[in-house]
Each structure stands twice: as structure tokens, then as C-alpha cells.
Design a protein around this motif. Structure first.
Motif, PDB file in Angstrom:
ATOM      1  N   ASP A 177     -46.407   5.482 -35.851  1.00  4.65           N
ATOM      2  CA  ASP A 177     -46.486   6.382 -34.697  1.00  4.65           C
ATOM      3  C   ASP A 177     -45.476   5.979 -33.623  1.00  4.65           C
ATOM      4  O   ASP A 177     -44.832   6.830 -33.016  1.00  4.65           O
ATOM      5  CB  ASP A 177     -47.899   6.371 -34.104  1.00  4.65           C
ATOM      6  CG  ASP A 177     -48.945   6.961 -35.043  1.00  4.65           C
ATOM      7  OD1 ASP A 177     -48.556   7.691 -35.990  1.00  4.65           O
ATOM      8  OD2 ASP A 177     -50.138   6.682 -34.829  1.00  4.65           O
ATOM      9  N   GLY A 178     -45.326   4.679 -33.389  1.00  2.00           N
ATOM     10  CA  GLY A 178     -44.365   4.191 -32.395  1.00  2.00           C
ATOM     11  C   GLY A 178     -42.931   4.499 -32.777  1.00  2.00           C
ATOM     12  O   GLY A 178     -42.121   4.905 -31.935  1.00  2.00           O
ATOM     13  N   TYR A 213     -37.956   7.322 -31.928  1.00  2.00           N
ATOM     14  CA  TYR A 213     -36.717   7.753 -32.580  1.00  2.00           C
ATOM     15  C   TYR A 213     -36.771   9.164 -33.154  1.00  2.00           C
ATOM     16  O   TYR A 213     -35.735   9.732 -33.485  1.00  2.00           O
ATOM     17  CB  TYR A 213     -36.330   6.759 -33.680  1.00  2.00           C
ATOM     18  CG  TYR A 213     -36.234   5.345 -33.157  1.00  2.00           C
ATOM     19  CD1 TYR A 213     -35.223   4.977 -32.270  1.00  2.00           C
ATOM     20  CD2 TYR A 213     -37.161   4.381 -33.514  1.00  2.00           C
ATOM     21  CE1 TYR A 213     -35.139   3.685 -31.781  1.00  2.00           C
ATOM     22  CE2 TYR A 213     -37.084   3.082 -33.026  1.00  2.00           C
ATOM     23  CZ  TYR A 213     -36.073   2.746 -32.156  1.00  2.00           C
ATOM     24  OH  TYR A 213     -35.991   1.467 -31.667  1.00  2.00           O
ATOM     25  N   GLY A 214     -37.971   9.719 -33.324  1.00  2.00           N
ATOM     26  CA  GLY A 214     -38.101  11.087 -33.802  1.00  2.00           C
ATOM     27  C   GLY A 214     -37.803  11.289 -35.277  1.00  2.00           C
ATOM     28  O   GLY A 214     -37.666  12.421 -35.724  1.00  2.00           O
TER      29      GLY A 214
END
Length: 77
Positions: free
Chosen positions: A33-34, A39-40
Motif C-alpha cells: 500500500d505504501g 509511486y503509483g
């Protein structure tokens, strides 16, 4: 952890785990998730088998290349 970077812009880290299951469990949930929020994109993860380990008893960080910030500073000068 080993921090890696190539001139084509690829960067990342090489981690050593005790078990493949531990590594696969880590790269899910909050960690993933992070990465997605920062960064997408999904990270590219590959798994390898370690066949030899060299200990670093002094615990010091050894730079085999100048840190990226030093390279950027030199390029800007």
C-alpha cells in the motif's frame, strides 16, 4: 539490505530473508500500500536463492560508488 540504482533510473533494494514465505508475506499489505501510494505503480519483485554470504563484522556502510546526492551535486556544479 543493499541499495541499488542504475543510470536508466531503476532503483531499489536487495533484501535477504530467512524464508521465501517471509519475503512474500512482507511484500503485501501495508508495505505494498505504501509503495502504491508513493509511486503509483506496482513494484517489480524477483526472488533469488542466496548461495553464499560474506559477513561484515564491523557493521560499516561501504560505498562502492559515490552516493547519488554527491553525483547530483557534482553534475550541478
Amino acid at each position: 539490505k543493499q541499495f541499488i540504482w542504475s543510470e536508466n533510473g531503476t532503483a531499489g533494494g536487495v533484501y535477504q530473508w530467512d524464508a521465501l514465505a517471509d519475503a512474500k508475506a512482507f511484500y503485501q499489505g501495508p508495505w505494498l500500500d505504501g509503495i502504491l501510494s508513493r509511486y503509483g505503480v506496482y513494484p517489480e519483485i524477483e526472488y533469488f536463492t542466496t548461495f553464499a554470504i560474506m559477513q561484515n563484522p564491523g557493521g560499516e556502510v561501504i560505498y562502492t560508488e559515490p552516493p547519488v546526492s554527491a553525483v547530483a551535486k557534482a553534475a550541478a556544479a
